[in-house]
Write a protein that holds these residues in place. Structure first.
Motif, PDB file in Angstrom:
ATOM      1  N   LEU A 289       0.823  -1.210   0.000  1.00 28.17           N
ATOM      2  CA  LEU A 289       0.000   0.000   0.000  1.00 28.17           C
ATOM      3  C   LEU A 289       0.855   1.258   0.000  1.00 28.17           C
ATOM      4  N   ASN A 290       2.086   1.143   0.501  1.00 29.67           N
ATOM      5  CA  ASN A 290       3.015   2.281   0.543  1.00 29.67           C
ATOM      6  C   ASN A 290       4.062   2.201  -0.566  1.00 29.67           C
ATOM      7  N   ASP A 291       3.742   1.449  -1.624  1.00 27.40           N
ATOM      8  CA  ASP A 291       4.574   1.361  -2.839  1.00 27.40           C
ATOM      9  C   ASP A 291       5.916   0.684  -2.619  1.00 27.40           C
ATOM     10  N   THR A 292       6.027  -0.137  -1.571  1.00 30.10           N
ATOM     11  CA  THR A 292       7.266  -0.880  -1.339  1.00 30.10           C
ATOM     12  C   THR A 292       7.187  -2.230  -2.049  1.00 30.10           C
ATOM     13  N   PRO A 293       8.109  -2.519  -2.969  1.00 26.68           N
ATOM     14  CA  PRO A 293       8.107  -3.819  -3.644  1.00 26.68           C
ATOM     15  C   PRO A 293       8.481  -4.931  -2.676  1.00 26.68           C
ATOM     16  N   CYS A 294       8.026  -6.143  -2.953  1.00 28.16           N
ATOM     17  CA  CYS A 294       8.225  -7.267  -2.040  1.00 28.16           C
ATOM     18  C   CYS A 294       8.850  -8.466  -2.749  1.00 28.16           C
ATOM     19  N   ILE A 295       9.719  -9.165  -2.027  1.00 25.74           N
ATOM     20  CA  ILE A 295      10.264 -10.441  -2.464  1.00 25.74           C
ATOM     21  C   ILE A 295       9.724 -11.508  -1.523  1.00 25.74           C
ATOM     22  N   VAL A 296       9.030 -12.493  -2.070  1.00 21.07           N
ATOM     23  CA  VAL A 296       8.423 -13.554  -1.264  1.00 21.07           C
ATOM     24  C   VAL A 296       9.242 -14.829  -1.388  1.00 21.07           C
ATOM     25  N   PHE A 297       9.708 -15.369  -0.267  1.00 25.35           N
ATOM     26  CA  PHE A 297      10.516 -16.585  -0.249  1.00 25.35           C
ATOM     27  C   PHE A 297       9.593 -17.809  -0.317  1.00 25.35           C
ATOM     28  N   ASP A 298       9.240 -18.200  -1.539  1.00 24.89           N
ATOM     29  CA  ASP A 298       8.391 -19.356  -1.744  1.00 24.89           C
ATOM     30  C   ASP A 298       9.140 -20.627  -1.333  1.00 24.89           C
ATOM     31  N   GLY A 299       8.509 -21.429  -0.484  1.00 22.75           N
ATOM     32  CA  GLY A 299       9.161 -22.628   0.024  1.00 22.75           C
ATOM     33  C   GLY A 299       9.612 -22.481   1.461  1.00 22.75           C
TER      34      GLY A 299
END
Length: 409
Positions: A289-299
């Protein structure tokens, strides 16, 4: 506590409206009835407690340094902290921190969110994550932001920063900054260890004794600074989420020259999502919502896996799904329903299964997930177990980081 040039803009919160909970002797704010002021109890009771309307502002006085005892940590001195209302102006907060805490300007901001329980990640995964985070902490003037407590992913982050700072010279740009942002009322011993006498005007060094708390969570001793968000509640977690998201955005907007700036010259920022529960999804939502990109650690498990699944299925990157297990299956038995409702139902089943939840909690978490999907172009999926060592993982995440930063423009 020494007077700050920004002190007039800061305050704390106390419950000002008793709203009985399931137990009539406990307010929905989390405090026992007997712990409320007499004039609060003499007023008509409320039915629904809300921080904005059920609290009163009180003088800002909880700020100083916290010294930890009986901890395995480097001797770098006490950690500055401040208790601050949840609706504080974040630009003023950033200016105060930079002026009062004498911290270097950030060159990179990495916000880490994930599981708060110690046993959720496998030991080898914890070690891999710790090594990667130490490499991140070694970046000149990197700032790492977490929930700040001595558990789970936050504890791993603290240990990574401790190891990096132990190996680098004090006072250099190699000394990483690790800011813990937590809910004031959920910190064990906050009223005993972190609240100065009302008449005290000087900075006080507080001592938090390490022991397993009955209620609340301990602060992590390896974080360098703490922001304790006060919404007036007690023994309730996650009340800092909205403030954290806004603070991270304001911090990014200061620009590398130290001035508030526009997009294009921001400090690079990314949110890293590892394992976790519903609170992790809420933190991710506030980051997006605050325009911060995210990296999701799948697994990595639970919330991260659910979020990765939701993003990939909404992008049509997963075609072959067993409707009952929400797991990939053979290509000759594709799940036929590709409508928005069908995708949402799959995400619901995955959430219910992986996070072991139902009812209102499931509905709320599903709403957060669907809101995250409105920003799926800002989400990068990192396959946690597709790399043999932390060097490969660090390289891959570094590339993802660069890619994600580009998505924030």
């Amino acid at each position: 506590m020494k007077e700050s040039m920004h002190a007039e803009h800061f305050y704390e919160k106390e419950c000002n409206l008793f709203c009985p909970g399931k137990n009539s002797n406990t307010c929905q704010c989390g405090l026992l009835k007997e712990k409320h002021e007499k004039e609060v109890l003499e007023k008509s009771h409320g039915s629904q407690w809300d921080s904005a309307t059920s609290t009163k502002k009180t003088k800002w006085r909880c700020a100083g340094t916290v010294q930890f005892e009986n901890q395995n940590r480097t001797d770098r001195g006490p950690s500055p902290y401040m208790r601050i209302a949840d609706d504080v102006d974040v630009d003023t907060l950033v200016k105060h921190i930079r002026a009062s805490w004498n911290v270097p300007e950030p060159s990179l901001i990495v916000s880490v969110t994930g599981g708060a329980a110690d046993a959720e990640l496998k030991k080898e995964d914890q070690e891999q994550l710790r090594r990667w985070l130490q490499k991140v902490a070694a970046i000149n003037q990197a700032w790492i932001i977490t929930g700040g407590t001595n558990t789970g992913i936050m504890k791993i982050c603290g240990e990574a920063v401790r190891d990096q700072n132990f190996s680098s010279a004090p006072g250099t740009n190699k000394q990483a900054v690790a800011i813990g942002i937590a809910t004031w009322g959920a910190i064990a011993g906050s009223a005993d260890y972190l609240t100065p006498p009302a008449s005290h005007e000087d900075d006080i060094y507080y001592k938090a004794v390490y022991k397993k708390p009955d209620k609340g969570a301990e602060l992590d001793p390896n974080h360098t600074h703490f922001i304790l968000c006060d919404d007036g509640s007690r023994n309730q977690f996650g009340k800092e989420q909205k403030l954290r998201g806004k603070f991270e955005k304001a911090l990014s907007n200061i620009g590398k020259g130290g001035q508030f700036t526009f997009a294009g010259s921001k400090v690079p920022i990314v949110c890293v999502v590892v394992e976790g529960g519903p609170g992790t999804i809420d933190t991710t939502r506030n980051a997006l919502l605050n325009d911060t990109p995210c990296i999701v650690f799948d697994g990595s498990g639970r919330a991260a896996d659910v979020l990765a699944f939701a993003v990939q299925i909404s992008r049509k990157e997963i075609d072959d799904i067993n409707f009952l297990t929400c797991e990939p299956q053979s290509k000759n038995s594709k799940y036929p329903e590709k409508s928005e409702d069908g995708i949402k139902e799959l995400i619901r089943k995955k959430t219910e299964k992986d996070l072991n939840m139902k009812g209102e909690t499931l509905d709320q978490t599903l709403d957060w997930l669907m809101e995250c999907l409105n920003y799926k172009e800002k989400i990068t999926i990192f396959k946690f177990h597709e790399h043999d060592d932390d060097s490969a993982a660090y390289f891959h995440v570094s590339i993802s980081l660069i890619d994600s930063i580009g998505k924030s423009g």
